[in-house]
Enzyme design. Structure first.
Site, PDB file in Angstrom:
ATOM      1  N   ARG A  32       0.797  -1.218   0.000  1.00 51.40           N
ATOM      2  CA  ARG A  32       0.000   0.000   0.000  1.00 51.40           C
ATOM      3  C   ARG A  32       0.832   1.271   0.000  1.00 51.40           C
ATOM      4  O   ARG A  32       0.721   2.089  -0.902  1.00 51.40           O
ATOM      5  CB  ARG A  32      -0.942   0.008   1.208  1.00 51.40           C
ATOM      6  CG  ARG A  32      -1.894   1.209   1.195  1.00 51.40           C
ATOM      7  CD  ARG A  32      -2.776   1.273   2.421  1.00 51.40           C
ATOM      8  NE  ARG A  32      -3.606   0.089   2.558  1.00 51.40           N
ATOM      9  CZ  ARG A  32      -4.417  -0.124   3.595  1.00 51.40           C
ATOM     10  NH1 ARG A  32      -4.463   0.756   4.577  1.00 51.40           N
ATOM     11  NH2 ARG A  32      -5.150  -1.209   3.657  1.00 51.40           N
ATOM     12  N   HIS A  78      -7.907  -3.421  -7.803  1.00 51.96           N
ATOM     13  CA  HIS A  78      -7.713  -2.731  -6.519  1.00 51.96           C
ATOM     14  C   HIS A  78      -9.052  -2.617  -5.778  1.00 51.96           C
ATOM     15  O   HIS A  78      -9.758  -1.617  -5.914  1.00 51.96           O
ATOM     16  CB  HIS A  78      -7.128  -1.327  -6.786  1.00 51.96           C
ATOM     17  CG  HIS A  78      -6.467  -0.707  -5.600  1.00 51.96           C
ATOM     18  ND1 HIS A  78      -5.278  -1.153  -5.081  1.00 51.96           N
ATOM     19  CD2 HIS A  78      -6.827   0.346  -4.825  1.00 51.96           C
ATOM     20  CE1 HIS A  78      -4.923  -0.400  -4.054  1.00 51.96           C
ATOM     21  NE2 HIS A  78      -5.855   0.517  -3.869  1.00 51.96           N
ATOM     22  N   TYR A 122     -16.478  14.381 -13.740  1.00 50.53           N
ATOM     23  CA  TYR A 122     -16.291  15.577 -14.567  1.00 50.53           C
ATOM     24  C   TYR A 122     -14.965  15.585 -15.314  1.00 50.53           C
ATOM     25  O   TYR A 122     -14.865  16.184 -16.373  1.00 50.53           O
ATOM     26  CB  TYR A 122     -16.350  16.843 -13.695  1.00 50.53           C
ATOM     27  CG  TYR A 122     -17.657  17.027 -12.991  1.00 50.53           C
ATOM     28  CD1 TYR A 122     -18.852  17.171 -13.714  1.00 50.53           C
ATOM     29  CD2 TYR A 122     -17.728  17.061 -11.605  1.00 50.53           C
ATOM     30  CE1 TYR A 122     -20.064  17.340 -13.065  1.00 50.53           C
ATOM     31  CE2 TYR A 122     -18.931  17.237 -10.946  1.00 50.53           C
ATOM     32  CZ  TYR A 122     -20.100  17.366 -11.690  1.00 50.53           C
ATOM     33  OH  TYR A 122     -21.297  17.527 -11.040  1.00 50.53           O
TER      34      TYR A 122
END
Length: 816
Positions: A32, A78, A122
């Site tokens: 991680r 993931h 967006y």
């Protein structure tokens, strides 16, 4: 029938917690938070790049919605929160965080002001061109592939990383027990260092630092401290100073402004501007008129407009020291190396990258060799078939089906299964003479390629040639000049007091009981002078107009020196009591501030004359009394006292060598006069030399006097006497002296105190203080000058007013 035993284990909490947390820690360290030393990527970053590449979302294609890429990453590789994936994706696109961004993004991807990126629905994204270099040849079995979380797809454990991404883009992360902070570097410099280490495997760190001078932050700035860089590159830990790029520009009206064009790495620009503006508003320094953020599409620009005729350099230094205009950057170069976290230096990182690249090229060459060999086998079969074409056709026509045809070709003409498959699936147009020529040409090219691949695999030098050529090609394809300037020394920030302190005149008062305050001239002028906030029995021992930039030295009767810059004294109204000195510095119960001197700066010359009641005297240079670091909370020692009953009776500042002689008077009425040259100059903590032969007596005071000056004495019985200094003959140090009072058999006079009246002074008003804190005024002209053996005349009624303990010249009222 057997009874199934319950699956319950009895374990201690310590064992369970230790085991579970150990597994968790191992997971987040490896999977991680920390980057791999080979490709410089954390797992989430690697999965983002791989998923986008698999999806064809590359630099040469149109942008796609970020949400689609995030969904692919989350669904396939993931299985964590979409926000964490998107945040990692956004950071990979930010050119103020990465030296070479790996993702291109359309839309709002955040800012240096700490603004968050727009929602992923967006924005649009695709891999950058240089990210393609990270993934190049991944389809040629160059890296190990493992199954994903649900065993439906394979994902890479590391990317081929055709450029040294760990150093170029740096890394930051926190895991269990480990954190990493690796700064970005210049791509061209790092590749030069890789090439040098390839050619010189035993190269020292200094050799590599000829190429990698230091970090190269995407935000530019100036690095100071090459020793910190060396230490970091050697051990993985180090500290450097990173400061903004600034220039002081004159503007009209005799003003100037500080223009900031680059700020330190990962500093929030909006917070920086806010902090500087707060300094202006709170008036922590004088001279800043306005702070503006003028950044636009052309680049970063912060303008600090200054007032007229101010110390621009001093203000800039203050801002460097007290804001993020200058920061300390701490290297903590931790990466996953051989599947474990390690502190790594520059040579280790470059060496591990080289090892990885050699492995990648070896695997790619093996893949290419196998592919070429397979194709060569097919081509050889086709060429052989062309040479016996009529027999091949006859055999195929005589066969029952495709399977039978393949079997017949293998049996009759000794073709392999693969060659037979290629022959029976061959299209008729390929039976032309042209195709035979092309096959023979292809066979020659394949033979040449196979020979080259075999050479690369057999000879490490040939493999390094390939690696060298490819690194130089990347260096040429992505040229980038250095952004960050490196300076070898850390500049010491000296901030002039004038910058920090508003320069103004104030009234400073220090009282007998130890209260200290400064008051504005306005507050002092608007108030009654006697309404000073002190208790009835307390009175000022120092009252003067000082500038805030001046310095006070306060000496106590027990040998302690207290230093205060005037601007550090508590600001209070004239009618307020002020701050007691014990609030910051602890003094003994019977200790009093008795002498106070003010200085324009701490570079004064001259000496201090110090005398004690038990017969010691010394001179000490001003420089020995300059304050130390702990002056705010601790008083320093200006003389060593010989016993618990010893007290200081005189502290005089002598800016130049005086013309007079040293006069000492004792309680029992003995006076001694000698030249000041007999008093040596010694250190602050020295006790000095013997001033007078006291026997069972004590010195009242010591002064520097001229022959025509007068000694004005008050005795404990309230008698006042004036005598000429010249009546005490000049002798030498450490003698008994001569009597200045007539000794009486019963109730003899003892000198309580005396003052010196200059020869040119007339009508001097004197003030006697008694032990009942009563004051009695005397006019010197009302009393004659007496002979040495006179006891003077009684002026104080000790029964009603108390026993005299001190005498002073009446202070002249302070006018401002």
């Amino acid at each position: 029938m057997t009874v199934e035993q319950p699956k319950i284990q009895e374990l201690t909490l310590e064992d369970v917690m230790g085991d579970r947390f150990g597994r968790y820690s191992k997971y987040i360290i490896q999977e991680r938070a920390l980057p791999d030393i080979r490709d410089g990527l954390k797992p989430v970053q690697r999965r983002i790049l791989y998923a986008m590449n698999q999806d064809g979302n590359t630099y040469d294609k149109a942008f796609r919605k970020s949400a689609k890429s995030v969904g692919n990453v989350m669904g396939n590789f993931h299985p964590h929160g979409d926000s964490s994936i998107y945040e990692a994706m956004v950071r990979l696109s930010q050119d103020w965080k990465l030296r070479e961004p790996l993702i291109e993004m359309h839309g709002n991807n955040g800012s240096m002001d700490g603004d968050p990126a727009a929602a992923m629905r967006y924005t649009e994204a695709r891999l950058s061109k240089i990210a393609g270099e990270m993934l190049q040849d991944i389809d040629k079995k160059t890296v190990d592939m493992v199954l994903n979380f649900d065993d439906t797809e394979y994902e890479p454990t590391v990317l081929p990383a055709r450029f040294p991404n760990l150093l170029v883009n740096g890394a930051t992360g926190i895991s269990a027990g480990y954190a990493t902070e690796i700064p970005p570097h210049n791509l061209s410099e790092v590749i030069d260092a890789v090439l040098y280490l390839m050619n010189h495997p035993k190269a020292e760190l200094a050799d590599l630092m000829d190429f990698v001078k230091g970090p190269d932050f995407p935000t530019g700035g100036i690095i100071q401290g090459i020793d910190g860089i060396k230490k970091a590159y050697e051990t993985g830990r180090g500290r450097i100073v990173v400061r903004s790029r600034t220039q002081i520009v004159p503007i009209k009206g005799n003003k100037s402004q500080i223009e900031v064009s680059e700020i330190p790495y990962e500093v929030n620009k909006a917070q920086l501007v806010k902090k500087m503006d707060e300094i202006r508003i709170m008036k922590k320094i004088e001279g800043i008129a306005e702070v503006r953020d003028e950044s636009d599409r052309k680049g970063l620009s912060i303008v600090i407009e200054l007032k007229r005729d101010v110390n621009a350099e001093g203000i800039l230094n203050y801002l460097f020291k007290n804001t993020d205009l200058q920061i300390t950057y701490n290297f903590n170069m931790v990466a996953i190396y051989h599947q474990r976290p390690e502190h790594v230096g520059l040579k280790t990182i470059i060496g591990a990258y080289l090892e990885h690249q050699r492995d990648v090229i070896t695997r790619r060459t093996q893949f290419n060799l196998q592919k070429a060999a397979d194709r060569q086998h097919i081509v050889q079969g086709l060429i052989k078939a062309m040479s016996i074409l009529d027999q091949v056709i006859a055999t195929i026509r005589g066969s029952k089906d495709k399977k039978d045809a393949k079997a017949n070709l293998v049996t009759k003409f000794d073709f392999s299964e693969l060659q037979a498959e290629a022959i029976v699936t061959m299209q008729l147009y390929r039976l032309t003479n042209t195709d035979v020529t092309q096959l023979e040409k292809e066979a020659a090219e394949l033979a040449k390629a196979i020979q080259l691949y075999q050479l690369i695999l057999a000879e490490p030098k040939e493999l390094d040639k390939v690696l060298r050529r490819e690194l130089k090609a990347i260096q040429k394809a992505y040229p980038s000049k250095r952004f960050t300037e490196i300076q070898s020394e850390v500049q010491e920030l000296k901030i002039d007091t004038e910058v920090v302190v508003p320069q103004e005149d104030v009234v400073v008062m220090i009282s007998h009981d130890g209260y200290i305050k400064r008051t504005s001239l306005r507050s002092y002028s608007a108030s009654d002078t006697n309404d000073n906030g002190l208790k009835d029995e307390d009175f000022p021992i120092y009252l003067a107009k000082n500038n805030t930039l001046e310095h006070l030295l306060m000496f106590t009767n027990l040998g302690h020196l207290i230093y205060r810059p005037v601007y550090e004294i508590a600001d209070a109204k004239w009618k307020d009591t002020g701050e007691h000195i014990s609030q910051t510095i602890g003094l003994a119960a019977d200790e009093r501030i008795t002498w106070v001197f003010s200085f324009a700066d701490l570079k004064a010359t001259g000496k201090f004359l110090v005398a004690t009641n038990d017969g010691y005297v010394k001179q000490t240079d001003f420089t020995d009394y300059t304050p130390g670091r702990t002056y705010k909370t601790r008083a320093s020692q200006f003389i060593k006292l010989k016993s618990a009953t010893s007290q200081v009776v005189t502290v005089n500042y002598l800016p130049v060598v005086p013309t007079g002689t040293l006069v000492l008077v004792t309680q029992h009425g003995y006076g001694l006069r000698y030249d000041l040259s007999e008093v040596p100059t010694v250190g602050a903590k020295a006790v000095g030399v013997k001033s007078m032969d006291l026997r069972d007596d004590l010195i009242v005071r010591a002064t520097i006097a001229n022959d025509n000056d007068l000694l004005a004495m008050i005795t404990q019985r309230g008698s006042f006497k004036q005598m000429k200094v010249r009546d005490i003959p000049v002798t030498s140090r450490a003698r008994r002296g001569v009597q200045v009072l007539r000794e009486l058999k019963t109730n003899p006079h003892r000198v309580a105190d005396y003052v010196l009246i200059g020869a040119d002074q007339t009508g001097v008003a004197l003030e006697v203080l008694t032990d009942r804190m009563k004051q009695h005024s005397i006019l010197s002209d009302d009393h004659p000058v007496s002979a040495r053996y006179s006891n003077g005349s009684f002026v104080v009624d000790t029964d009603t007013e108390g026993t005299p303990i001190a005498i002073q010249i009446h202070p002249i009222p302070l006018t401002v």
